[in-house]
Design a protein around this motif. Sequence first.
Motif, PDB file in Angstrom:
ATOM      1  N   LEU A  67      17.445   4.409  27.902  1.00 38.37           N
ATOM      2  CA  LEU A  67      17.482   3.494  26.844  1.00 38.37           C
ATOM      3  C   LEU A  67      18.732   3.209  26.391  1.00 38.37           C
ATOM      4  O   LEU A  67      19.132   2.082  26.055  1.00 38.37           O
ATOM      5  N   ASP A  68      19.759   3.973  26.672  1.00 39.30           N
ATOM      6  CA  ASP A  68      20.979   3.692  26.009  1.00 39.30           C
ATOM      7  C   ASP A  68      21.752   2.660  26.869  1.00 39.30           C
ATOM      8  O   ASP A  68      22.639   1.789  26.540  1.00 39.30           O
ATOM      9  N   TYR A  69      21.361   2.723  28.396  1.00 37.67           N
ATOM     10  CA  TYR A  69      22.009   1.728  29.129  1.00 37.67           C
ATOM     11  C   TYR A  69      21.252   0.350  28.919  1.00 37.67           C
ATOM     12  O   TYR A  69      21.780  -0.712  28.880  1.00 37.67           O
ATOM     13  N   GLU A  70      19.944   0.271  28.464  1.00 32.90           N
ATOM     14  CA  GLU A  70      19.486  -0.940  28.158  1.00 32.90           C
ATOM     15  C   GLU A  70      20.106  -1.684  26.894  1.00 32.90           C
ATOM     16  O   GLU A  70      20.426  -2.820  26.936  1.00 32.90           O
ATOM     17  N   LYS A  71      20.278  -0.652  25.852  1.00 26.59           N
ATOM     18  CA  LYS A  71      20.990  -1.112  24.806  1.00 26.59           C
ATOM     19  C   LYS A  71      22.335  -1.582  24.881  1.00 26.59           C
ATOM     20  O   LYS A  71      22.773  -3.024  24.357  1.00 26.59           O
ATOM     21  N   LEU A  72      23.059  -1.097  25.725  1.00 24.98           N
ATOM     22  CA  LEU A  72      24.323  -1.469  26.250  1.00 24.98           C
ATOM     23  C   LEU A  72      24.282  -2.573  26.887  1.00 24.98           C
ATOM     24  O   LEU A  72      25.133  -3.636  26.721  1.00 24.98           O
ATOM     25  N   GLN A  73      23.250  -2.961  27.707  1.00 19.64           N
ATOM     26  CA  GLN A  73      23.189  -4.290  28.294  1.00 19.64           C
ATOM     27  C   GLN A  73      22.954  -5.350  27.313  1.00 19.64           C
ATOM     28  O   GLN A  73      23.349  -6.393  27.519  1.00 19.64           O
ATOM     29  N   SER A  74      21.903  -5.047  26.620  1.00 22.44           N
ATOM     30  CA  SER A  74      21.571  -6.078  25.566  1.00 22.44           C
ATOM     31  C   SER A  74      22.893  -6.347  24.504  1.00 22.44           C
ATOM     32  O   SER A  74      23.022  -7.643  24.335  1.00 22.44           O
ATOM     33  N   GLN A  75      23.691  -5.497  24.267  1.00 23.68           N
ATOM     34  CA  GLN A  75      25.095  -5.525  23.445  1.00 23.68           C
ATOM     35  C   GLN A  75      25.928  -6.396  24.511  1.00 23.68           C
ATOM     36  O   GLN A  75      26.615  -7.187  23.792  1.00 23.68           O
ATOM     37  N   ARG A  76      25.911  -6.079  25.618  1.00 24.26           N
ATOM     38  CA  ARG A  76      26.874  -6.862  26.403  1.00 24.26           C
ATOM     39  C   ARG A  76      26.790  -8.299  26.530  1.00 24.26           C
ATOM     40  O   ARG A  76      27.343  -9.247  26.424  1.00 24.26           O
TER      41      ARG A  76
END
Length: 434
Positions: free
Chosen positions: A185-194
């Motif tokens: 989930l953290d990785y997906e959030k980071l991708q969206s933020q990126r």
Amino acid sequence: MDTNRKLIVHKDETTEQKIKENWGLVKRNVKLSDVVDPLIENGIITPDQWMDIKTRLVGEPEKMEEFLYILLKQNSKAFKVFKDALRATGFQHIADCMEGISNDKSYFQTKPDFKNRMINSENAEEKDDNGDQESADTVRRKDLDEMKQEIGDMLRSMEENLESGRKQDRDQLLSLQQEHKHLKLDYEKLQSQRFELSERMESLLKVVHKLNNRQEEKEREYLELKKSNIELKDDLMRQNLKHSKINNEKEKEMEELEKKLQKKIDEYESLQRTNEILKIDHEERLNRLRAINMVKVRLEGEQKEADAKLQALDRQAKEAEIKHGHEVSKLQSNIEGKSMRIEELEKDKSELAQRLSLAEKENEKLKSKIKKLEDAQRKTEDEKELLSIRLRQYDLQKSNSSMTKTQNSKGSSKRKPNHKPQQKQIKGEKEKET
């Protein structure tokens, strides 16, 4: 094995032999965690080596075996430090065995001495007569029952340990799966933020591009105004030159007229007779002079108007320059603010990239831990299968021994028993059983 081990070439062969002779004794009876502190303090193993051995999913004997392999590659000083550590932590007898002072290793035998019991029962049979053989059989049966009960208890305790280990492994697997989900989930959030940051970067770049275009347009307008100002100045200079030429011509004409007038006055004085004619001429010339003066006054008024226009144009040019300067400063400040924002966004982008790489590394570590736990679970299942096979073999051997005993008891009732070969056979069977 660990690549960080210290390999020392100059080692003593006697210490190496002593370590090999007492390898199993130390591995079975000593925990590495009990003696690790003085070993780290004296530099026998490094903290990195200890943490590597500690975090492995193996038993205490395997950890001690790993340390003994490290100790085997070191010098006699390390061996001495290890013996001192054993004495300091309550393993005096093992240290004496490693030095060769005591060879009595029966102190560490924890298994029940079933063999001695069977030998004692055989000695009792030799001393007793045929009438006491039934009591010996009952003693044997009792011993076998006790052995069976003890083995059953051991198996139950081992099964309980295995089940508890499995429960712990399952709990660890569940916790690792939850951590994996959180990391995902953290990785997906980071991708969206990126992705959002990339969109913001694109929008900011577009704004900067628009500002640059506006600055270029303002510079073009400024250049056009400057060109028009230069053209107006050139026109004014040309007009001034024309007016100066006209004034010079008029002055020259005035001088010529004055000379003529002087001549006419001279002629008037000399020729009084032609006074009337000269008066008429003089009036005409005066009229001409008046017209010339009127023209001069008119030219002076035009020159003043041109000067006023020139001053107004200078004022407009100065105002345009001041406005352009203010707009350029505002644009520069906006550009600097946008550049600072872009740098901050780039820093955030780099930090997010670092966090993403750390999350990927942690994910890989969790995967490796899950694999290790699966391997440990497979090993426990294999050990359980081996124990079940050994139990079956033991039951078969027990049934065979009971059959041989009944046959021997029937033969002894018909003839005198020859106890010595039977005793040897029973001892061999008991050794096999143990």
